[in-house]
Motif scaffolding. Structure first.
Motif, mmCIF file in Angstrom:
data_model
loop_
_atom_site.group_PDB
_atom_site.id
_atom_site.type_symbol
_atom_site.label_atom_id
_atom_site.label_comp_id
_atom_site.label_asym_id
_atom_site.label_seq_id
_atom_site.Cartn_x
_atom_site.Cartn_y
_atom_site.Cartn_z
ATOM 1 N N UNK A 80 0.804 -1.220 0.000
ATOM 2 C CA UNK A 80 0.000 0.000 0.000
ATOM 3 C C UNK A 80 0.838 1.271 0.000
ATOM 4 N N UNK A 81 0.338 2.267 -0.717
ATOM 5 C CA UNK A 81 0.932 3.590 -0.719
ATOM 6 C C UNK A 81 -0.127 4.625 -0.378
ATOM 7 N N UNK A 82 0.237 5.636 0.399
ATOM 8 C CA UNK A 82 -0.731 6.664 0.761
ATOM 9 C C UNK A 82 -0.565 7.093 2.201
ATOM 10 N N UNK A 83 -1.490 7.937 2.662
ATOM 11 C CA UNK A 83 -1.448 8.428 4.037
ATOM 12 C C UNK A 83 -1.695 7.285 5.015
ATOM 13 N N UNK A 84 -0.914 7.206 6.096
ATOM 14 C CA UNK A 84 -1.100 6.120 7.057
ATOM 15 C C UNK A 84 -2.536 6.001 7.575
ATOM 16 N N UNK A 85 -3.174 7.134 7.860
ATOM 17 C CA UNK A 85 -4.535 7.087 8.399
ATOM 18 C C UNK A 85 -5.506 6.501 7.391
ATOM 19 N N UNK A 86 -5.342 6.868 6.110
ATOM 20 C CA UNK A 86 -6.238 6.349 5.072
ATOM 21 C C UNK A 86 -6.059 4.843 4.909
ATOM 22 N N UNK A 87 -4.812 4.374 4.980
ATOM 23 C CA UNK A 87 -4.559 2.933 4.867
ATOM 24 C C UNK A 87 -5.161 2.203 6.059
ATOM 25 N N UNK A 88 -4.996 2.763 7.254
ATOM 26 C CA UNK A 88 -5.564 2.141 8.444
ATOM 27 C C UNK A 88 -7.085 2.046 8.334
ATOM 28 N N UNK A 89 -7.705 3.120 7.871
ATOM 29 C CA UNK A 89 -9.163 3.124 7.751
ATOM 30 C C UNK A 89 -9.658 2.136 6.703
ATOM 31 N N UNK A 90 -8.871 1.944 5.647
ATOM 32 C CA UNK A 90 -9.265 1.011 4.589
ATOM 33 C C UNK A 90 -8.968 -0.437 4.949
ATOM 34 N N UNK A 91 -8.105 -0.649 5.939
ATOM 35 C CA UNK A 91 -7.666 -2.009 6.258
ATOM 36 C C UNK A 91 -8.796 -2.887 6.779
ATOM 37 N N UNK A 92 -9.789 -2.298 7.417
ATOM 38 C CA UNK A 92 -10.905 -3.094 7.934
ATOM 39 C C UNK A 92 -11.584 -3.864 6.814
#
Length: 295
Positions: free
Chosen positions: A144-156
């Motif tokens: 994954x590439x991108x903002x850490x918060x966005x990746x965390x939110x999408x991980x669910x």
């Protein structure tokens, strides 16, 4: 288990359909869109809701996941008529896009910057490795590439079909990691094809290579998967030769941008190009073994 209200999913080909099924099995509500709606019909029968266009996904879903063929398709879904940009963050639900497509890192950065500027939504480039079987079994690896918060939110959502999600860096970093993956995969496939050809033309049982080499330095998931498929043509495809060529072309472009000396990759690229020119573009990846020598 708490789940997001509705997850949007664009691109329900073989890989995308397997991901959607995992999302449904995990208890998520999923709204799907596909350029050819009929191909999404089986997923609707299994509980997904059909969207008329990507704009409808953006209207109802905070997270929209894409699994598309190439850079052009991704840009069209994002910014084309009735695309995701049709609604901005004030008039729609869209907060983030997760792109599992394998596309150019440079194009990814441009798309991410534009979407953020015009809609406020984050873009996570999240190409995968593991194939259709990996998606169906929840065993994909996500880069994954991108903002850490966005990746965390999408991980669910991604955890429904992925066993590992690794942030590689800022926007485009996931795509670079996938190109590294495809460099190894494409090169290894060509090496296995040449080994199988050597065995066949030397009069030994090429199908026995997967057993004979098991546990040695040459052993790998690719060896065990593709020796049988190269020696006995498979009934079902797990990936088209032309799709790998698209990725190899992206690798070659990235190598040039990064000023990497890549003679092996160039030879691999030429072999895949020969395969497509010989009518094998839609054949299974294993059929790289059938590429004839140039006249």
């Amino acid at each position: 288990m708490a789940v997001e209200t509705t997850i949007g999913f664009g691109g329900t080909g073989l890989m995308g359909a397997a991901m959607v099924r995992r999302l449904l099995q995990a208890g998520h509500r999923v709204m799907v869109w596909n350029r050819t709606p009929e191909k999404a019909a089986p997923l609707v029968a299994e509980g997904a809701v059909l969207a008329a266009d990507p704009a409808e996904l953006a209207q109802h879903c905070e997270t929209v996941i894409l699994c598309l063929t190439d850079t052009r398709a991704v840009a069209q879904v994002a910014f084309g008529q009735n695309g995701l940009k049709g609604l901005n963050s004030q008039t729609g639900a869209l907060r983030r896009v997760v792109d599992h497509s394998s596309i150019s890192p440079t194009a990814t950065r441009e798309i991410a910057q534009r979407l953020k500027a015009e809609t406020g939504a984050d873009w996570v480039d999240a190409p995968v490795s593991g194939g259709i079987a990996g998606a169906a079994n929840g065993a994909l690896v996500v880069m994954a590439g991108g903002e850490p918060a966005a990746i965390d939110q999408a991980s669910a959502a991604m955890r429904a079909y992925a066993r590992a999600i690794t942030r590689m860096g800022d926007s485009g970093a996931g795509q670079v990691a996938k190109l590294c993956n495809q460099t190894v995969v494409a090169t290894t496939l060509c090496a296995i094809a040449e080994a199988v050809s050597l065995a066949q033309r030397s009069g030994i049982d090429a199908a026995a290579l997967s057993t004979a080499l098991a546990g040695g330095w040459a052993d790998s998931v690719l060896l065990q998967t593709f020796v049988p498929r190269m020696t006995t043509p498979p009934e079902h495809s797990i990936g088209a030769l032309a799709t790998m060529l698209k990725d190899v072309d992206n690798v070659a472009e990235a190598m040039q941008v990064a000023d990497v000396h890549a003679p092996v990759l160039r030879a691999v690229q030429e072999r895949f190009r020969q395969g497509k020119s010989q009518g094998l573009g839609e054949a299974d990846l294993s059929q790289i073994v059938r590429v004839a020598k140039p006249a």
